[in-house]
Write a protein that holds these residues in place. Structure first.
Motif, PDB file in Angstrom:
ATOM      1  N   ARG A 117      49.748 109.870  21.301  1.00  0.00           N
ATOM      2  CA  ARG A 117      48.977 109.019  22.328  1.00  0.00           C
ATOM      3  C   ARG A 117      49.522 109.540  23.837  1.00  0.00           C
ATOM      4  NH1 ARG A 117      44.835 106.574  20.342  1.00  0.00           N
ATOM      5  NH2 ARG A 117      45.415 104.581  21.835  1.00  0.00           N
ATOM      6  N   GLU A 119      44.858 112.390  19.020  1.00  0.00           N
ATOM      7  CA  GLU A 119      45.185 111.036  19.582  1.00  0.00           C
ATOM      8  C   GLU A 119      44.523 109.904  18.823  1.00  0.00           C
ATOM      9  OE1 GLU A 119      41.867 110.006  22.942  1.00  0.00           O
ATOM     10  OE2 GLU A 119      43.372 111.619  23.358  1.00  0.00           O
ATOM     11  N   ARG A 135      41.865 115.452  21.706  1.00  0.00           N
ATOM     12  CA  ARG A 135      42.503 114.480  22.448  1.00  0.00           C
ATOM     13  C   ARG A 135      41.697 114.533  23.916  1.00  0.00           C
ATOM     14  NH1 ARG A 135      47.435 114.037  22.119  1.00  0.00           N
ATOM     15  NH2 ARG A 135      47.555 112.751  23.917  1.00  0.00           N
ATOM     16  N   ASN A 167      43.783 107.247  26.367  1.00  0.00           N
ATOM     17  CA  ASN A 167      43.232 107.736  25.043  1.00  0.00           C
ATOM     18  C   ASN A 167      41.868 106.950  25.216  1.00  0.00           C
ATOM     19  OD1 ASN A 167      45.585 108.964  23.719  1.00  0.00           O
ATOM     20  ND2 ASN A 167      46.500 107.196  24.478  1.00  0.00           N
TER      21      ASN A 167
END
Length: 605
Positions: free
Chosen positions: A154, A167, A570, A582
């Motif tokens: 994350r 993520e 990500r 995120n």
């Protein structure tokens, strides 16, 4: 004639064999089975008389520098012969960190790191990579790999970001097919949580790191993940459930903490959740000196570390060097009652179960027929395909109506520059030959420069200057340029980075070359890095992650042999002060969003 013991009879049910063998074992033999030691400290006495259950090699710890696959097999088989000289002839379980191919073995196929595989969004490809990795690992006599990492990263500041597929929890879940590649696919009737291995061409897998290591505050390695159990479940636990569905054999505890309690001593998560609620029947292994970390907030009481971790649910301990002290202290704790025999028997039962499932009692030695498959053409072609599919096109032309890619390979003069263009070690990244990775021609493979030279036609000149200067452009002309820059290799805490900036040399090279000639910039990194305002100066920009040994996959795409396939696993941030950020966050304002990836539209060329 003495009757054959049940545990030595392959016709008997595994649980009956485990029960029979456990009843025959002394405390010393049980404690030995719970002990994993580093290959450099292995002796005949340790294996025969102290009943060591498992051996591993640290990153960079090899039979010798540049050791061949056959030399690896000779070493592992030698350890196995010593183990079989013990009273009950229990085979040893050798484990290694084969996390992107058999990356400790010189000449093995090195696949892209997990972040690149996450960009492919291709579960079938990932399963095939697992199959190829299993064969190459097994060819060297090793039946166990500490993979896959199914962390949901994350925060890109985390030094293990590249070991995470994404993520996004659902993307990571799709990539857990690598477990079926490594271990084989269990039948639908296979009990959930029970370990599985299909054949001698498969290896025992290890889901790691249980649990939440990708969610630590600030992306600090071995840090603290804060949140409710519902948050832990919804973000971090689900990929582990998928691994359990596929019969994963082992789990590794995380160095990190959840709400300030270290996972290596977390009875609720290791025992109540993983073993009881989720029904995991394999064994839980510590990380490297993982139980030692428990001593740091408690002082130097090593027995406390052992007691806290074993009672929490750790079954096998990665010691790895001072195993004599570990064995002595664990034995004392059992004899004093601080650790119950019930807990010891549960741990050893789990370890034996995995050894029986893995076929070690029937086939303890290397299948030498697999040796010629280490680094074979078929596996390298698979890795090349993975590189092609992992590439993410982030920019293609300053004018959207005039794309820069694909490059022409017929005519012109192409300048190739940057520290990463002709450096196989940089291309492979961490966990390659050594623990943290190093630069140079560290193994067998193709650099991006070599791939470019092989791809172009006879009428195209490729001029390589690692560090171009003003003089380079005064003395010669170029039709285009390719600059390959990125991060230097790192692993774990060595990769924690609060800045996520390109090096001054990389910035200087990009600015100079882009000011002189239309330029494609290829970034080799384990995560997004700050690229503003440099990206405005580039004609095209490609994220190639850490592609591994097969740089030809890059040339395949940039010259138009294949379309760009990858999309961002990500979010690409603008500034580090946005982190953590995120997909789905309320403050979501990325440079490039999760899932972004351009195409060249080759059919329209």
């Amino acid at each position: 004639m003495a009757e054959k013991p049940i545990y030595k009879d392959p016709q008997q049910a595994i649980e009956e064999r485990v029960k029979d063998l456990l009843l025959r074992m002394t405390i010393a033999e049980k404690v030995g089975q719970m002990t994993q030691i580093e290959r450099s400290v292995v002796t005949l006495d340790a294996m025969k008389n102290q009943f060591i259950g498992s051996i591993l090699n640290a990153g960079g710890s090899t039979p010798r520098s540049g050791a061949s696959a056959e030399e690896w097999a000779d070493m592992v088989d030698g350890f196995q012969r010593w183990a079989l000289e013990s009273r009950l002839s229990i085979p040893v379980l050798y484990g290694t960190d084969a996390v992107h191919g058999h990356n400790n073995c010189y000449g093995a196929t090195i696949f892209p790191h997990n972040i690149g595989l996450g960009a492919t969004r291709d579960p079938n490809l990932v399963q095939k990579i697992g199959e190829a990795t299993a064969i190459e690992v097994r060819a060297t006599g090793i039946p166990y790999t500490f993979a896959p990492c199914v962390a949901v990263s994350r925060d890109p500041r985390w030094g293990r970001c590249y070991e995470s597929y994404s993520e996004d929890t659902e993307t990571v879940r799709k990539m857990t097919t690598i477990v079926q590649g490594l271990q084989g696919s269990p039948p639908q009737s296979h009990p959930k949580g029970y370990p599985f291995l299909a054949s001698r061409k498969n290896v025992i897998a290890c889901m790691k790191h249980f649990i939440g290591d990708g969610g630590t505050k600030g992306g600090i390695n071995e840090g603290n993940t804060v949140g409710s159990f519902d948050e832990l479940h919804s973000v971090h636990l689900k990929p582990f459930l998928d691994c359990l569905d596929q019969g994963v054999c082992t789990a590794m505890a995380s160095y990190s903490s959840w709400n300030s309690m270290m996972l290596h001593s977390h009875h609720f998560l290791l025992t109540q959740v993983l073993k009881h609620q989720l029904g995991f029947k394999g064994f839980v292994i510590s990380d490297w000196e993982g139980i030692d970390r428990l001593c740091q907030p408690q002082g130097s009481d090593y027995r406390f570390c052992i007691s806290a971790s074993i009672n929490a649910g750790i079954d096998m301990v990665m010691v790895p060097h001072d195993f004599q002290k570990f064995i002595g202290d664990l034995t004392f704790l059992v004899e004093s009652g601080e650790i119950s025999m019930t807990r010891i028997d549960d741990a050893v039962e789990r370890i034996l179960r995995v050894k029986f499932v893995g076929g070690l009692f029937e086939h303890p030695f290397t299948d030498r027929s697999l040796l010629n498959l280490v680094g074979c053409k078929m596996h390298r072609e698979l890795a090349r395909e993975a590189v092609r599919k992992s590439l993410v096109l982030l920019k293609n032309g300053k004018n959207p109506n005039k794309p820069f890619l694909p490059l022409s390979k017929n005519g012109g003069r192409i300048l190739v520059g940057g520290e990463h263009a002709h450096n196989l070690g940089y291309q492979c990244g961490g966990w390659t030959i050594t623990w943290y990775g190093i630069g140079g021609q560290i193994t067998q493979g193709t650099t991006i420069l070599e791939a470019i030279k092989a791809a172009v036609g006879m009428n195209t000149a490729v001029i390589y200057e690692e560090n171009p200067t003003e003089t380079s452009f005064k003395t010669q002309e170029f039709s285009s340029a390719i600059v390959v820059v990125g991060e230097k290799p790192y692993a774990e805490f060595l990769g924690d980075d609060p800045k996520l900036e390109l090096s001054p040399k990389a910035i200087e090279t990009i600015e100079l070359v882009c000011s002189k000639v239309p330029t494609l910039v290829i970034l080799l990194s384990g995560r997004p890095l700050i690229v503003e305002p440099l990206i405005e100066k580039m004609e095209a920009f490609v994220a190639a992650w850490l592609p591994g040994s097969e740089g030809a996959g890059v040339a395949d795409v940039i010259f138009g042999g294949y379309e760009f396939h990858g999309c961002l696993p990500r979010t690409w941030f603008k500034r580090v002060d946005q982190l953590p950020m995120n997909v789905g966050d309320s403050n979501y304002d990325p440079l490039f969003p999760f899932g972004f990836g351009l195409k060249m539209n080759l059919k329209n060329q």
